[in-house]
Every structure is written in structure tokens, then in C-alpha cells.
Design an enzyme around this catalytic site. Structure first.
Site, PDB file in Angstrom:
ATOM      1  N   HIS A 111       0.835  -1.211   0.000  1.00 55.19           N
ATOM      2  CA  HIS A 111       0.000   0.000   0.000  1.00 55.19           C
ATOM      3  C   HIS A 111       0.866   1.255   0.000  1.00 55.19           C
ATOM      4  O   HIS A 111       1.616   1.505   0.937  1.00 55.19           O
ATOM      5  CB  HIS A 111      -0.882  -0.028   1.249  1.00 55.19           C
ATOM      6  CG  HIS A 111      -1.858   1.085   1.358  1.00 55.19           C
ATOM      7  ND1 HIS A 111      -1.883   1.935   2.434  1.00 55.19           N
ATOM      8  CD2 HIS A 111      -2.869   1.478   0.540  1.00 55.19           C
ATOM      9  CE1 HIS A 111      -2.868   2.807   2.287  1.00 55.19           C
ATOM     10  NE2 HIS A 111      -3.477   2.554   1.150  1.00 55.19           N
TER      11      HIS A 111
ATOM     12  N   HIS B 286      -0.865  10.845  -2.176  1.00 55.57           N
ATOM     13  CA  HIS B 286      -2.157  10.433  -1.654  1.00 55.57           C
ATOM     14  C   HIS B 286      -3.070  11.598  -1.321  1.00 55.57           C
ATOM     15  O   HIS B 286      -4.209  11.669  -1.783  1.00 55.57           O
ATOM     16  CB  HIS B 286      -1.984   9.558  -0.407  1.00 55.57           C
ATOM     17  CG  HIS B 286      -3.288   9.163   0.213  1.00 55.57           C
ATOM     18  ND1 HIS B 286      -3.904   9.911   1.192  1.00 55.57           N
ATOM     19  CD2 HIS B 286      -4.105   8.110  -0.029  1.00 55.57           C
ATOM     20  CE1 HIS B 286      -5.043   9.335   1.532  1.00 55.57           C
ATOM     21  NE2 HIS B 286      -5.196   8.237   0.808  1.00 55.57           N
TER      22      HIS B 286
END
Length: 314
Positions: free
Chosen positions: A40, A82
Site C-alpha cells: 500500500h 495520496h
């Protein structure tokens, strides 16, 4: 400066030990039974998220699949980040103190390249930069890794789907070898996933969320994967997803996020999930290797109380 000393120490130790691993290590995990393990934002327990260092750390941890997040700068360049602002993972407040609220879309690529994207995590990563998508896929190519790419907040960046596909094409990532097993594009936006599927039907796509069982056939018209947060995953839901065929006439897959502890990973593997997305891919792999031989997807109770969410949204 915000530093995670334990993670930094682990990262340093893992980086040293990885020098002793064979160069083919990044593919080793794929040969083991159990769900696919996806790093991730890279192996973000051990290196600053969404950086080239995090992708490299994933490779050193024998993890072939890497997840990242793609957004666009003010001058139209795709970068891997992100948050929609630069505050949490760079020193933007120090470098550009008068540019609040420091939204990525308000900065050019040249300005973003001035920022340190590693020191917030650990002094060991001082000087790491926010990579462009082109740089990131080039590094994955070097590492012989695969990509689960998230289009982050696509509503802020009209046309980002076509632009992302263009960058991937230029980098050689839309050829048959990549489309057939090395690339998935996902988003929380169903409209964005639909757009990717319409523009490039051969590319595998994923929807981030937990549609109702009744709605799964609708999502299966444009998504090959249903990728929910682990807190809402049950054995019954996994079975319901698997009972539907996707746009390429294959069984829908389910990749779940973000799982960082062994017991939770083992439980989800028992449900029959196809993939687990984790900041700590080594932990998940150790907990789930061989799980397909030892547990049936229907064996755990689907009434189990979900754990509290262990991580921020993918």
C-alpha cells in the site's frame, strides 16, 4: 518534524538485509498459495509512502504488486501523492509558507520537486521527492513489479483518466504483457472507473468501495474488481462478489484494504479474498501463505464483528 523511529529502524534493517536477497525476490511471493499481497503506497510501514524508496522497499520485501495514488499538478503533470494537499508528507509549509492551504493543484511540478517528501517519515529518507507517474512506473519496470494504480480525487482533475492512460502507454505499460497481469486501475469514483473502461476496455479496473450485493451486476459492467475496506468484508460478501462475472467475462475479484496485522489477514484469507493491500506486506504474506489449502471461503462466520479500521482510506 514528525518522525516514526521504529518504522525508520525497521526500514534501515530491512534495506540492509535485502542486499543479501536474490534479484528475483520481488516475484517470489506470487508462487505461494494465498491471496495476492499488495504494498500500500509502497511498503509504507518501512519507507515514506508513494516514493520511489517505498516501491524499492516493497521489492526488497518480495512484494511484486505496488499500490499508488495519482493526481495532477497546476501545470498538468501527473504525480504520485495520496493527499490532495502537500502538508502531511512534505515540508511545503516551510518552503512555501505563504501558499496555504497548500493544495497540490495550486503548485507546478517544478515547485513540487523542491519539496522534501521523506524527512517527515525519518531523517534516513531526507531528500526523497514526490515522483511523477512516469518516474514511478519506470522504477517498477526496473524492479519487475506490478501496479495497482488509484486515480485519487478524479473529480478535481478533469480528463485525468485519458492522461493517465497516455503516460502508461508512453511507458510501455499498455502492451499485452502488462495488461495481462501487471496493471489494475482503480478509484473510489465509479464514473472514473467507467471512463477508464470506456477509453481502454482491455485494462483491468477496480472499484474502491462496498456496493450492495444487489448492485454488484451493475458494477460488473465496468469493474473487474470490487475493493472494499476490510472492516465490511464477510465470507458471504466475498462469495457474492465471486458469483458475478465482470466485463471480461471472468469472475469478479475482491482486493481488500488496509490490513497490517497477521490475524486479520489470516481471517480475510479464510474468507477467500483475492488480494490484501497492506502497509506491511511482509506481515500479511507470512500470515496468509498457504491459506488457500487450509481454509474455505465459507468457513469463518460472516457475522463476525469487523475490527476497527486500522488505516486511513486507500
Amino acid at each position: 518534524m514528525r518522525i516514526r523511529p521504529v518504522a525508520a529502524t525497521l526500514g534501515a534493517l530491512l534495506g540492509f538485509s535485502a542486499l543479501l536477497l536474490p534479484t528475483s525476490a520481488a516475484q517470489a511471493a506470487e508462487s505461494a498459495d494465498g491471496p495476492v499481497v499488495v504494498a500500500h503506497r509502497g511498503a509504507s510501514t518501512y519507507a515514506p509512502e508513494n516514493t520511489l524508496a517505498a516501491a524499492d522497499m516493497a521489492a526488497e520485501l518480495d512484494t511484486a504488486w505496488v499500490e499508488n495514488d495519482v493526481q495532477r499538478t497546476k501545470d498538468g503533470r501527473l504525480v504520485v501523492l495520496h493527499d490532495t494537499d502537500l502538508k502531511r508528507t512534505t515540508n511545503v509549509e516551510e518552503v512555501f509558507p505563504d501558499r496555504s492551504p497548500w493544495k497540490l493543484a495550486d503548485f507546478t511540478l517544478a515547485e513540487v520537486k523542491e519539496l522534501d517528501a521523506g524527512s517527515w517519515f525519518s531523517p534516513d529518507y531526507a531528500g526523497a521527492r514526490v515522483p511523477t507517474l512516469k518516474q514511478f512506473v519506470k522504477r517498477l519496470t526496473r524492479n519487475d513489479q506490478k501496479l495497482l494504480l488509484e486515480l485519487k480525487a478524479p473529480e478535481l482533475y478533469p480528463g485525468i483518466e485519458a492522461q493517465t492512460l497516455a503516460v502508461l502507454d508512453e511507458a510501455g505499460w499498455l502492451d499485452e504483457s502488462h495488461i495481462d497481469g501487471k496493471l489494475v486501475i482503480q478509484s473510489f469514483s465509479a464514473d472514473s472507473v467507467k471512463t477508464v473502461h470506456a477509453l481502454q476496455p482491455s485494462v483491468k479496473t477496480g472499484f474502491l468501495g462496498t456496493p450492495s450485493v444487489a448492485d454488484l451486476p451493475e458494477y460488473a459492467e465496468f469493474a473487474d474488481q470490487i475493493n472494499p475496506n476490510f472492516g465490511g468484508v464477510t465470507a458471504d460478501y466475498v462469495k457474492a462478489v465471486h458469483d458475478v462475472r465482470g466485463p471480461h467475462d471472468r469472475q469478479l475479484e475482491l482486493f481488500t484494504w488496509t490490513v497490517n496485522d497477521g490475524p486479520t489477514a489470516a481471517r480475510l484469507a479464510g474468507y477467500g479474498v483475492d488480494g490484501i493491500i497492506s502497509n506491511s506486506p511482509d506481515v500479511v504474506r507470512e500470515a496468509t501463505a498457504g491459506s488457500s489449502d487450509s481454509a474455505s471461503p465459507d468457513s469463518p462466520s460472516s457475522d463476525a464483528v469487523p475490527e476497527l479500521l486500522s488505516a486511513a482510506a486507500s
